[in-house]
Motif scaffolding. Structure first.
Motif, short mmCIF file in Angstrom:
data_model
loop_
_atom_site.label_atom_id
_atom_site.label_comp_id
_atom_site.label_asym_id
_atom_site.label_seq_id
_atom_site.Cartn_x
_atom_site.Cartn_y
_atom_site.Cartn_z
N ALA A 59 -29.91 31.96 -54.04
CA ALA A 59 -31.17 32.71 -53.99
C ALA A 59 -30.91 33.93 -53.11
O ALA A 59 -29.87 34.03 -52.47
CB ALA A 59 -32.29 31.84 -53.42
N VAL A 60 -31.86 34.85 -53.07
CA VAL A 60 -31.69 36.08 -52.30
C VAL A 60 -32.77 36.16 -51.23
O VAL A 60 -33.96 35.96 -51.52
CB VAL A 60 -31.76 37.32 -53.22
N ALA A 61 -32.37 36.45 -50.02
CA ALA A 61 -33.31 36.65 -48.92
C ALA A 61 -33.86 38.07 -48.98
O ALA A 61 -33.37 38.91 -49.74
CB ALA A 61 -32.61 36.41 -47.58
N GLN A 62 -34.86 38.37 -48.15
CA GLN A 62 -35.52 39.66 -48.15
C GLN A 62 -34.55 40.80 -47.84
O GLN A 62 -34.66 41.88 -48.40
CB GLN A 62 -36.67 39.64 -47.12
N ASP A 63 -33.55 40.54 -47.02
CA ASP A 63 -32.60 41.59 -46.65
C ASP A 63 -31.42 41.68 -47.60
O ASP A 63 -30.45 42.41 -47.35
CB ASP A 63 -32.11 41.38 -45.22
N GLY A 64 -31.46 40.91 -48.70
CA GLY A 64 -30.38 40.95 -49.68
C GLY A 64 -29.28 39.93 -49.45
O GLY A 64 -28.33 39.84 -50.23
N THR A 65 -29.39 39.17 -48.38
CA THR A 65 -28.39 38.14 -48.08
C THR A 65 -28.45 37.05 -49.14
O THR A 65 -29.53 36.60 -49.52
CB THR A 65 -28.68 37.51 -46.70
N LEU A 66 -27.28 36.61 -49.61
CA LEU A 66 -27.23 35.51 -50.56
C LEU A 66 -27.40 34.19 -49.83
O LEU A 66 -26.79 33.96 -48.79
CB LEU A 66 -25.91 35.51 -51.33
N LEU A 67 -28.25 33.33 -50.39
CA LEU A 67 -28.48 32.00 -49.84
C LEU A 67 -27.93 30.99 -50.85
O LEU A 67 -28.61 30.60 -51.79
CB LEU A 67 -29.99 31.78 -49.63
N PRO A 68 -26.66 30.56 -50.69
CA PRO A 68 -26.07 29.64 -51.67
C PRO A 68 -26.80 28.30 -51.69
O PRO A 68 -27.27 27.82 -50.66
CB PRO A 68 -24.63 29.47 -51.19
N VAL A 116 -40.00 36.09 -43.98
CA VAL A 116 -40.29 37.26 -43.18
C VAL A 116 -41.77 37.15 -42.85
O VAL A 116 -42.63 37.45 -43.68
CB VAL A 116 -39.98 38.57 -43.95
N GLY A 117 -42.05 36.65 -41.65
CA GLY A 117 -43.44 36.33 -41.30
C GLY A 117 -43.92 35.20 -42.19
O GLY A 117 -43.35 34.11 -42.20
N THR A 118 -44.96 35.49 -42.99
CA THR A 118 -45.47 34.48 -43.92
C THR A 118 -45.07 34.77 -45.36
O THR A 118 -45.59 34.17 -46.28
CB THR A 118 -47.01 34.41 -43.83
N VAL A 119 -44.14 35.70 -45.56
CA VAL A 119 -43.66 36.04 -46.90
C VAL A 119 -42.42 35.19 -47.20
O VAL A 119 -41.40 35.32 -46.53
CB VAL A 119 -43.34 37.53 -47.03
N PRO A 120 -42.52 34.29 -48.21
CA PRO A 120 -41.41 33.39 -48.48
C PRO A 120 -40.34 34.01 -49.38
O PRO A 120 -40.64 34.77 -50.29
CB PRO A 120 -42.09 32.22 -49.19
N PHE A 121 -39.09 33.64 -49.12
CA PHE A 121 -37.95 34.01 -49.94
C PHE A 121 -37.06 32.79 -50.09
O PHE A 121 -37.13 31.85 -49.31
CB PHE A 121 -37.15 35.16 -49.29
N GLY A 122 -36.20 32.81 -51.09
CA GLY A 122 -35.22 31.75 -51.24
C GLY A 122 -35.58 30.73 -52.30
O GLY A 122 -36.31 31.02 -53.24
#
Length: 149
Positions: A14-23, A59-65
Motif C-alpha cells: 500500500a502507499v502512505a501519504q508521503d509516497g512511502t511503500l508499505l509492504p 496523517v492526523g485522522t486521514v487514513p492511508f495504507g
C-alpha cells in the motif's frame, strides 16, 4: 511480497501519504487429497487459507495504507451502497472444496469426463469504522469435458 502469487488478489503493498511503500505480509497455505477410488473415478478435497497483516499510516485522522481501522466500513452491510462507504480491505480468506471426477467414456473417439464440485468460502475484512464485514459463499459446480485425443 506474495500478493500477486496467491489465489486471493491481495496487493503487494500500500502507499502512505508521503509516497512511502508499505509492504504487506501475507501468509498462504493449501493442502489437498486425491483418492483414485476406481480407475475411472477420482475423489478430491482441498483446503486453503490466505491471510494479510495490516500495514498503515495516518496523517492526523486521514487514513492511508491497508487494513486501517479508520477506514469507513459503514456501507459494507448494505447492498449497492456507495463505494466510498465500504472500504472492506480483505484480512483473510478460507476455502474448502471437495468433488468427484468420473471418466464416462474412453475409447477410439477420445475421452468424456464429468465432474461435480462443492466449495465453501469465507472472506473476512479488517475492522474499520462501522465494523468488520464478512461473507460466506456456497458454490456447486458441474462440468463435462471432451478430450478428442
Amino acid at each position: 511480497m506474495l500478493g500477486r502469487f496467491t489465489a486471493t488478489p491481495f496487493a503487494d503493498a500500500a502507499v502512505a501519504q508521503d509516497g512511502t511503500l508499505l509492504p504487506l505480509t501475507i501468509t498462504a497455505a493449501a493442502v489437498g487429497l486425491i483418492w483414485h477410488a476406481t480407475p475411472s473415478l477420482d475423489v478430491y478435497s482441498y483446503a486453503g487459507l490466505e491471510k494479510a497483516k495490516a500495514n498503515f499510516a495516518n496523517v492526523g485522522t486521514v487514513p492511508f495504507g491497508y487494513g486501517n481501522p479508520l477506514y469507513n466500513n459503514t456501507g459494507c452491510f448494505t447492498e449497492n451502497s456507495a463505494g466510498a462507504t465500504c472500504n472492506g480491505n480483505t484480512r483473510e480468506v478460507r476455502q474448502i472444496t471437495a468433488g468427484i471426477y468420473d471418466t464416462i467414456y474412453q475409447g477410439n473417439f477420445g475421452t468424456l469426463k464429468a465432474g461435480l464440485q462443492y466449495s465453501y468460502t469465507q472472506r473476512f475484512a479488517f475492522a474499520g469504522v462501522g465494523g468488520a464485514p464478512k461473507t460466506d459463499d456456497n458454490v456447486v459446480m458441474t462440468q463435462i469435458r471432451y478430450y478428442p485425443f
